[in-house]
Design an enzyme around this catalytic site. Structure first.
Site, short mmCIF file in Angstrom:
data_model
loop_
_atom_site.label_atom_id
_atom_site.label_comp_id
_atom_site.label_asym_id
_atom_site.label_seq_id
_atom_site.Cartn_x
_atom_site.Cartn_y
_atom_site.Cartn_z
N ARG A 29 44.52 89.28 56.85
CA ARG A 29 43.51 90.07 56.13
C ARG A 29 44.08 91.39 55.59
O ARG A 29 43.40 92.41 55.57
CB ARG A 29 42.29 90.40 57.02
CG ARG A 29 41.41 89.22 57.34
CD ARG A 29 40.39 88.95 56.23
NE ARG A 29 39.68 87.70 56.49
CZ ARG A 29 38.48 87.62 57.02
NH1 ARG A 29 37.80 88.70 57.29
NH2 ARG A 29 37.93 86.45 57.22
N ARG A 33 38.49 94.87 52.98
CA ARG A 33 37.57 95.99 52.83
C ARG A 33 38.06 97.32 53.37
O ARG A 33 37.47 98.37 53.07
CB ARG A 33 36.22 95.64 53.50
CG ARG A 33 35.44 94.62 52.70
CD ARG A 33 34.36 93.98 53.55
NE ARG A 33 34.97 93.18 54.59
CZ ARG A 33 34.30 92.42 55.45
NH1 ARG A 33 32.99 92.39 55.42
NH2 ARG A 33 34.94 91.72 56.35
N ARG A 42 36.31 94.32 44.27
CA ARG A 42 35.25 93.44 44.79
C ARG A 42 33.92 93.74 44.09
O ARG A 42 33.18 92.82 43.73
CB ARG A 42 35.17 93.69 46.29
CG ARG A 42 33.97 93.20 47.00
CD ARG A 42 34.18 91.81 47.56
NE ARG A 42 33.23 91.54 48.62
CZ ARG A 42 31.94 91.42 48.43
NH1 ARG A 42 31.43 91.54 47.23
NH2 ARG A 42 31.14 91.18 49.45
N ASP A 79 39.47 81.98 50.59
CA ASP A 79 38.81 81.85 51.88
C ASP A 79 38.91 80.40 52.34
O ASP A 79 39.01 79.49 51.52
CB ASP A 79 37.34 82.27 51.80
CG ASP A 79 36.79 82.53 53.20
OD1 ASP A 79 37.02 83.64 53.72
OD2 ASP A 79 36.19 81.61 53.78
N TYR A 155 31.88 75.53 60.64
CA TYR A 155 31.01 76.17 59.65
C TYR A 155 30.16 75.14 58.92
O TYR A 155 28.98 75.37 58.63
CB TYR A 155 31.85 76.98 58.64
CG TYR A 155 32.49 78.19 59.27
CD1 TYR A 155 31.78 79.38 59.41
CD2 TYR A 155 33.79 78.16 59.75
CE1 TYR A 155 32.35 80.50 60.00
CE2 TYR A 155 34.38 79.26 60.34
CZ TYR A 155 33.66 80.43 60.47
OH TYR A 155 34.22 81.53 61.07
C1 LIG Z 1 37.19 82.02 59.87
C2 LIG Z 1 37.80 82.42 58.55
C3 LIG Z 1 37.09 82.70 57.34
N1 LIG Z 1 38.04 83.02 56.38
C4 LIG Z 1 39.31 82.96 56.92
C5 LIG Z 1 39.17 82.56 58.27
C6 LIG Z 1 40.32 82.27 59.21
C7 LIG Z 1 40.95 83.53 59.71
C8 LIG Z 1 40.05 84.40 60.55
O1 LIG Z 1 39.66 83.96 61.64
O2 LIG Z 1 39.76 85.51 60.10
C9 LIG Z 1 40.59 83.17 56.24
C10 LIG Z 1 40.70 84.21 55.20
N2 LIG Z 1 39.70 84.97 54.63
C11 LIG Z 1 40.23 85.82 53.71
C12 LIG Z 1 41.62 85.58 53.63
C13 LIG Z 1 42.49 86.24 52.56
C14 LIG Z 1 43.85 86.52 52.79
C15 LIG Z 1 44.20 87.69 53.69
O3 LIG Z 1 44.35 88.82 53.19
O4 LIG Z 1 44.40 87.45 54.91
C16 LIG Z 1 41.92 84.59 54.58
C17 LIG Z 1 43.27 84.00 54.96
C18 LIG Z 1 39.50 86.80 52.90
C19 LIG Z 1 38.16 87.24 53.32
N3 LIG Z 1 37.14 86.47 53.82
C20 LIG Z 1 36.02 87.25 53.99
C21 LIG Z 1 36.33 88.57 53.57
C22 LIG Z 1 35.35 89.73 53.52
C23 LIG Z 1 34.42 89.46 52.37
C24 LIG Z 1 33.99 90.68 51.58
O5 LIG Z 1 34.81 91.27 50.85
O6 LIG Z 1 32.80 90.99 51.66
C25 LIG Z 1 37.66 88.58 53.15
C26 LIG Z 1 38.44 89.73 52.58
C27 LIG Z 1 34.68 86.77 54.44
C28 LIG Z 1 34.63 85.76 55.53
N4 LIG Z 1 35.33 84.60 55.58
C29 LIG Z 1 35.04 83.92 56.74
C30 LIG Z 1 34.07 84.66 57.45
C31 LIG Z 1 33.48 84.27 58.78
C32 LIG Z 1 33.80 85.80 56.69
C33 LIG Z 1 32.75 86.84 56.96
C34 LIG Z 1 33.21 87.81 58.01
C35 LIG Z 1 33.79 89.01 57.35
O7 LIG Z 1 33.11 89.57 56.48
O8 LIG Z 1 34.90 89.41 57.75
C36 LIG Z 1 35.62 82.62 57.12
#
Ligand SMILES: Cc1c2[nH]c(c1CCC(=O)O)Cc1[nH]c(c(CCC(=O)O)c1C)Cc1[nH]c(c(CCC(=O)O)c1C)Cc1[nH]c(c(C)c1CCC(=O)O)C2
Length: 349
Positions: A29, A33, A42, A79, A155
């Site tokens: 990540r 944010r 974003r 994602d 999910y």
């Molecule tokens: C379970 C999972 C998800 N997504 C991901 C996982 C596996 C890794 C982990 O456990 O974190 C993987 C993921 N998600 C994202 C990336 C991008 C690459 C990186 O910089 O790592 C990667 C590799 C961007 C993201 N994915 C998400 C964001 C935040 C969204 C936003 O900008 O509002 C980002 C930058 C959203 C997301 N995506 C997911 C959830 C549950 C959420 C909401 C929770 C949250 O807001 O953190 C599913």
């Protein structure tokens, strides 16, 4: 010498088995944010998924943390849930709530999913990978990724995030045939997806199994290890030379069996894995990546420095990639990430 050992990219050298000093580093990540420039892009994109599906903007947010911190790897900005979205299970990200999908609970729900438009739906993601392959610095490696079938299935079956997966485990235990069909579809779709990322320029793959730790031993073998092994074997057969990192978060002592039986080139460990255990039990078998607690990156100061040093001093003498135990959290001060980058880059071994 193999082409991999000739590469000037430290991240790929570490995955090929070399001890690199200081170790290559990136952070899960790393685009997100906690960065004001991410929040600005974003807002420009509209929704989170619009950002994932707009290649120019997805390339931009991938590059943002590289400009600040000089990470050794860039990870495709996307994602794990674009896969169900591309199979026809429409995903939405609700502000402050996380992902929401229409839950799959029956054979009829499953039958509505379809691979037919899969690659077309994901074309913008492939375009992002291709754009990044051109845009990243020459010594930076490009990581493609997917969720692991089990984590993506949680999910799809729950219809949202969950703490203990009553519906997903319910289907696994009570309707194994239906659950198996969903998992087969995910193994196939995920493999197709990763191969396309590689063909567009991804140089390594990470498979995120965020909820691997929720399964008992037998189910872990069947639904975490076996599907991952199938993916690793397919990539190895069809695109030889592309290393795979597995992240079976929360797997505890089963990390060892996961490494031995999936054949991954690298394993990403969460913050609960004892460092000396990882050095003794995992590092002889593959490259280890991890595992600083992301909350230490929020705390900063001497606690952060001490945590970084513990990881480096225990794992840095073998094949190792510095990372967190899980993703950066939004309250992280960007200056703490700069402090971490500085400390890792100046480590002398
Ligand atoms: C379970 C999972 C998800 N997504 C991901 C996982 C596996 C890794 C982990 O456990 O974190 C993987 C993921 N998600 C994202 C990336 C991008 C690459 C990186 O910089 O790592 C990667 C590799 C961007 C993201 N994915 C998400 C964001 C935040 C969204 C936003 O900008 O509002 C980002 C930058 C959203 C997301 N995506 C997911 C959830 C549950 C959420 C909401 C929770 C949250 O807001 O953190 C599913």
């Amino acid at each position: 010498m193999s082409p991999v050992s000739q590469t000037s990219k430290p991240f790929l050298r570490a995955l090929a088995g070399e001890t690199v000093t200081p170790p290559p580093f990136w952070l899960m990540r790393q685009a997100g944010r906690y960065l004001p420039e991410y929040r600005a892009t974003r807002t420009q994109a509209g929704s989170f998924l619009d950002l994932c599906y707009t290649p120019d903007l997805a390339v931009e947010v991938t590059l943002q943390p590289l400009r600040r911190y000089g990470f050794d790897a860039a990870i495709l900005f996307s994602d794990i849930l674009v896969v169900p979205d591309a199979l026809g299970q429409k995903v939405a990200f609700k502000e402050g709530e996380g992902p929401v999908l229409p839950a799959i609970r029956s054979a009829a729900d499953l039958d509505r999913l379809d691979l037919a438009g899969f690659h077309q739906h994901l074309a913008p993601v492939y375009a992002t990978v291709a754009g990044l392959a051109k845009a990243i610095p020459a010594t930076t490696a490009l990581i493609g990724f997917s969720g692991a079938p089990w984590t993506v299935a949680t999910y799809m079956i729950e219809g949202s995030g969950s703490k203990d997966f009553p519906n997903a485990k319910g289907m696994m235990f009570s309707q194994p045939e239906l659950f198996g069909r969903l998992m087969d579809l995910l193994v196939r779709a995920t493999g197709d997806y990763l191969i396309r990322q590689i063909d567009n320029g991804a140089e390594a793959i990470q498979i995120f199994d965020t909820w691997a730790g929720a399964l008992p031993e037998e189910e872990f073998a069947k639904w975490v290890i076996a599907p991952t092994r199938t993916l690793v074997e397919r990539i190895r057969a069809e695109r030889p030379g592309i290393p795979v990192i597995g992240f079976p978060r929360g797997a505890g002592v089963l990390y060892k069996k996961y490494v031995q039986e999936t054949g991954v080139d690298g394993v990403s460990i969460d913050s609960s894995v004892p460092l000396a255990w990882a050095a003794a039990e995992l590092q002889p078998h593959c490259t280890v990546q991890g595992n600083l607690d992301p909350l230490l990156l929020v705390a900063g100061g001497e606690a952060l420095d001490a945590g970084i040093d513990r990881v480096l001093n225990t794992l840095g003498k073998g094949r190792f990639i510095f990372n967190l135990g899980h993703g950066i959290v939004p309250p992280t001060p960007p200056e703490n990430v700069a402090r971490l980058a500085e400390r890792v880059k100046n480590w002398k071994g």
